[in-house]
Structure formats: C-alpha cells, structure tokens
Design a protein around this motif. Structure first.
Motif, PDB file in Angstrom:
ATOM      1  N   VAL A 230       0.835  -1.212   0.000  1.00 49.46           N
ATOM      2  CA  VAL A 230       0.000   0.000   0.000  1.00 49.46           C
ATOM      3  C   VAL A 230       0.866   1.256   0.000  1.00 49.46           C
ATOM      4  N   LEU A 231       1.899   1.267   0.884  1.00 52.33           N
ATOM      5  CA  LEU A 231       2.769   2.434   0.941  1.00 52.33           C
ATOM      6  C   LEU A 231       3.535   2.641  -0.364  1.00 52.33           C
ATOM      7  N   ALA A 232       4.097   1.528  -0.883  1.00 47.51           N
ATOM      8  CA  ALA A 232       4.845   1.639  -2.136  1.00 47.51           C
ATOM      9  C   ALA A 232       3.930   2.045  -3.284  1.00 47.51           C
ATOM     10  N   GLY A 233       2.716   1.453  -3.319  1.00 43.57           N
ATOM     11  CA  GLY A 233       1.779   1.832  -4.372  1.00 43.57           C
ATOM     12  C   GLY A 233       1.361   3.288  -4.272  1.00 43.57           C
ATOM     13  N   SER A 234       1.109   3.753  -3.032  1.00 39.88           N
ATOM     14  CA  SER A 234       0.734   5.163  -2.852  1.00 39.88           C
ATOM     15  C   SER A 234       1.879   6.082  -3.263  1.00 39.88           C
ATOM     16  N   ALA A 235       3.099   5.717  -2.842  1.00 44.90           N
ATOM     17  CA  ALA A 235       4.251   6.539  -3.225  1.00 44.90           C
ATOM     18  C   ALA A 235       4.449   6.546  -4.734  1.00 44.90           C
ATOM     19  N   LEU A 236       4.260   5.384  -5.370  1.00 49.86           N
ATOM     20  CA  LEU A 236       4.405   5.312  -6.818  1.00 49.86           C
ATOM     21  C   LEU A 236       3.350   6.148  -7.523  1.00 49.86           C
ATOM     22  N   VAL A 237       2.098   6.041  -7.024  1.00 47.96           N
ATOM     23  CA  VAL A 237       1.035   6.841  -7.632  1.00 47.96           C
ATOM     24  C   VAL A 237       1.316   8.327  -7.447  1.00 47.96           C
ATOM     25  N   TYR A 238       1.785   8.709  -6.223  1.00 48.97           N
ATOM     26  CA  TYR A 238       2.082  10.118  -5.972  1.00 48.97           C
ATOM     27  C   TYR A 238       3.219  10.602  -6.871  1.00 48.97           C
ATOM     28  N   ALA A 239       4.294   9.792  -6.950  1.00 48.48           N
ATOM     29  CA  ALA A 239       5.429  10.198  -7.782  1.00 48.48           C
ATOM     30  C   ALA A 239       5.028  10.282  -9.253  1.00 48.48           C
ATOM     31  N   THR A 240       4.226   9.304  -9.701  1.00 50.06           N
ATOM     32  CA  THR A 240       3.783   9.334 -11.097  1.00 50.06           C
ATOM     33  C   THR A 240       2.900  10.543 -11.367  1.00 50.06           C
ATOM     34  N   GLY A 241       1.971  10.820 -10.437  1.00 55.12           N
ATOM     35  CA  GLY A 241       1.119  11.995 -10.614  1.00 55.12           C
ATOM     36  C   GLY A 241       1.910  13.287 -10.579  1.00 55.12           C
TER      37      GLY A 241
END
Length: 367
Positions: A230-241
């Motif tokens: 969840v944390l990695a996915g959230s960070a990835l989504v945030y970085a991608t956005g």
C-alpha cells in the motif's frame, strides 16, 4: 555419346538449385534450432517456464509461497479441535454440559490446555490433533466414563523426547490427579487440574510462564507485505502523478511560449505589411519618373520590387509553418525584422529621392 539437350537440362537444374531466378525472393534459411512450426502456439509448460523466469513471475511465485506458508502455519488443515485450541485453552465437545467461558477463566493464561470430549471418544487421537496448535503446553484430554473420568495426558514440552522426557512423563501422570470426585461438576474438576499444574510449576517439572496466543510469522509477513504494498503503491502513484503534473506544466509552458512567439511573429508581420503598403504608394508615384530621378530615386524604384518579392516568399513560409518548432519561428522573426529594416531604409531613400525636372519633382511629394 552424351546428348547436348540433356547436358543443358542438367546444368539448368543444377544452376536452379544454386541460385534464385531474378525477381524471386531468396528462400529463408532453415533454422534447425526452431522446433515449433510457424503459426502454432507455444506449449503451455514452456510459456509457464518463461513467465516464472521473469521478475514479475518470480514475485508472483514468492507471494504464492508466502501465502501457502501462512495458510499452513495458520492451521488450514487443522480439525475443529485444533482450530479451537489455537485461540483458547479449553475445548468442549458438542453435547457436553460445561460453561466454556467460566472454564477459560479458571485456567487463565497458564500453559495448560484441557479438552473435554464426548464419552467414548478416542483420547489419544485428540492429543494428536492438537500437537501443533498447543505446542509448548500441558494438554489433558478428558471424557466421562460412568462415575469417573477417562483421561489422557500429553505434555507438549520443549525437548520432550530427549532431555525433558522424564519431566513430561511426570506431568502427564500428575495433571489429572483428584478429578474423579467431580464427575458431575466439571468446572470443579478444571479447578483441580489448575491446582495440579501450579504444583508442577513450583516443583520445576513444568517451566513457568504464560501462554501467549499470537499469529504465526507468515501472517506477520503477509501483513507487512500488504502495508508495504500500500505504501509503495501510494508513493508510486504520488510520484507518477507529480511527474505527470510537472510534464503537463512544462508542456503548457512550452505551448504558451510557442503561442507568444507566434503572436509576436504575427504582429511583426502586420507591421511589415503596413510598411509595404506605405512604400507601395510611393513606388506608384515614383516609378514613372525613375529615369529622370537622382540616384536615391533610382535605387528606391530598383530595390522596392525585390523587397516585395522577399515579403511574398516570407508570407508563403509563415503560412506553411503554422506548427513549426521554436527554432523555425525564431528564424522567421529574424527574417521579418530584416525585411522591416530594409523597408525603413527604403522609406528613408524615398524621402531623399528627388527628380531632376521640376514637373517630376512636383509629383514626388511624400504621401
């Protein structure tokens, strides 16, 4: 004697096998390593092996192994007794009259597990069922047999088959002492069992300590993996956005800058067009008297058509380069500025131009 026709035929056949006729595509060399005919799907085992050999496939395999480990240690193959004992110190068979909650309060957090089975049940099998679920505890299996209890003790102590074999044997023989007098009051029998257990602890036969019921290690790993995912996915989504937003802002800035350059080019072109219109009026008045004019007069009449021709070429370039890059726009702006300077120079030349005859001079007043 050999027939010449047969000789030519053999040569033609041999030549045909060595080279390809003009206009025909050379045959592809056969690949002996390729065993799968073209147009057929690869076998499922080969596709599965290739998938599992990829990083994503290895990750999926690791998750499956972890999930299987968690399910196994969590008791997916346990029976109803083992599933109950994993979270409780008391098991009461269906149909047996006993307040299970009160019995659990009597035992408390001792390393003691009591199984109260139905009459005639296999007590040894009950002990075997809880070996993994109640490991590290003293287990007493009971069932009513007329006016007494049928008992089976199994001390699941550490190293019970080696150096603690004697202690385990003593615990199994002692834990059920004195309970036959409470056949009709099973809760009192549980109290006697707890007293026997406390005596064993004081004598050092059973190690002291409390029983802790906690999830197995794989469950912790699964929970940690879920949190990390969840944390990695959230960070990835945030970085991608964030990156997408920056790229969008940069492209918007580039589009705005490009639009500004286009606007500047259009404005400069409009100014140049007005200069051409003003010079065209002077050219229309000065051309008939070009022969009688001075050097500036003749220079204006000679250079103005060249300026108009360059301006027409510029308009064609500007019209066909609406979506050009910034470098091309800068080049067009430079050309417009150069033509504008030439127009200003021609305007000054026209002001200095004077015809030689007085009649001609009268027609050459600035408009």
């Amino acid at each position: 004697m050999t027939d010449p026709k047969q000789t030519r035929t053999r040569k033609r056949k041999r030549r045909g096998t060595e080279r390809t006729d003009p206009g025909q595509q050379a045959p592809e060399p056969t690949n002996p390593a390729r065993k799968i005919p073209e147009g057929t799907r690869e076998p499922l085992p080969a596709r599965a092996a290739r998938f599992l050999g990829s990083p994503f496939g290895l990750g999926v395999l690791a998750c499956l192994v972890l999930a299987g480990w968690a399910l196994w240690t969590g008791g997916i193959v346990d029976g109803p007794i083992a599933r109950e004992v994993r979270n409780s110190s008391v098991y009461v068979a269906p149909g047996v009259d006993l307040d299970e909650a009160a019995a659990e309060r009597v035992i408390g957090n001792r390393r003691l597990v009591v199984l109260l089975l139905e009459p005639g049940a296999d007590l040894r099998e009950g002990c075997q069922d809880v070996k993994r679920a109640a490991d590290g505890t003293v287990v007493l299996v009971l069932s009513r047999d007329d006016d007494e209890y049928d008992t089976y003790g199994c001390a699941l102590l550490p190293d019970r088959d080696d150096e603690n074999f004697g202690r385990a044997f003593v615990a199994e023989m002692t834990i059920s002492n004195g309970i036959d007098g409470f056949v009709d009051r099973p809760l009192e029998a549980f109290k006697v069992v707890t007293v026997n257990y406390d005596r064993l602890v004081k004598a050092g036969t059973v190690p002291d300590g409390t029983r802790t019921i906690s999830p197995s290690l794989p469950r912790y790993l699964v929970a940690a993996a879920a949190v990390l995912a969840v944390l990695a996915g959230s960070a990835l989504v945030y970085a991608t956005g964030l990156r997408a937003g920056r790229l969008t802002a940069d492209r918007r800035h580039l589009r705005d800058a490009h639009a500004d350059r286009r606007s500047a080019l259009s404005a400069d072109t409009a100014v140049l067009a007005q200069q051409i219109i003003d010079l065209d009026q002077r050219y229309a008045r000065m051309k008939p008297t070009a022969i009688a004019g001075n050097a500036d007069h003749k220079s204006f009449v000679r250079d103005y058509p060249t300026l108009v021709t360059d301006y027409a070429d510029l308009l064609d370039t500007v019209t066909s380069a609406r979506n050009g890059d910034d470098a091309h726009l800068d080049e067009l702006v430079s050309r417009v500025e150069s033509l504008s300077r030439r127009a200003v120079q021609l305007s000054r030349t026209a002001e200095l131009a004077r015809p030689r005859s007085g009649a001609a001079a009268a027609t050459d007043k600035p408009g």
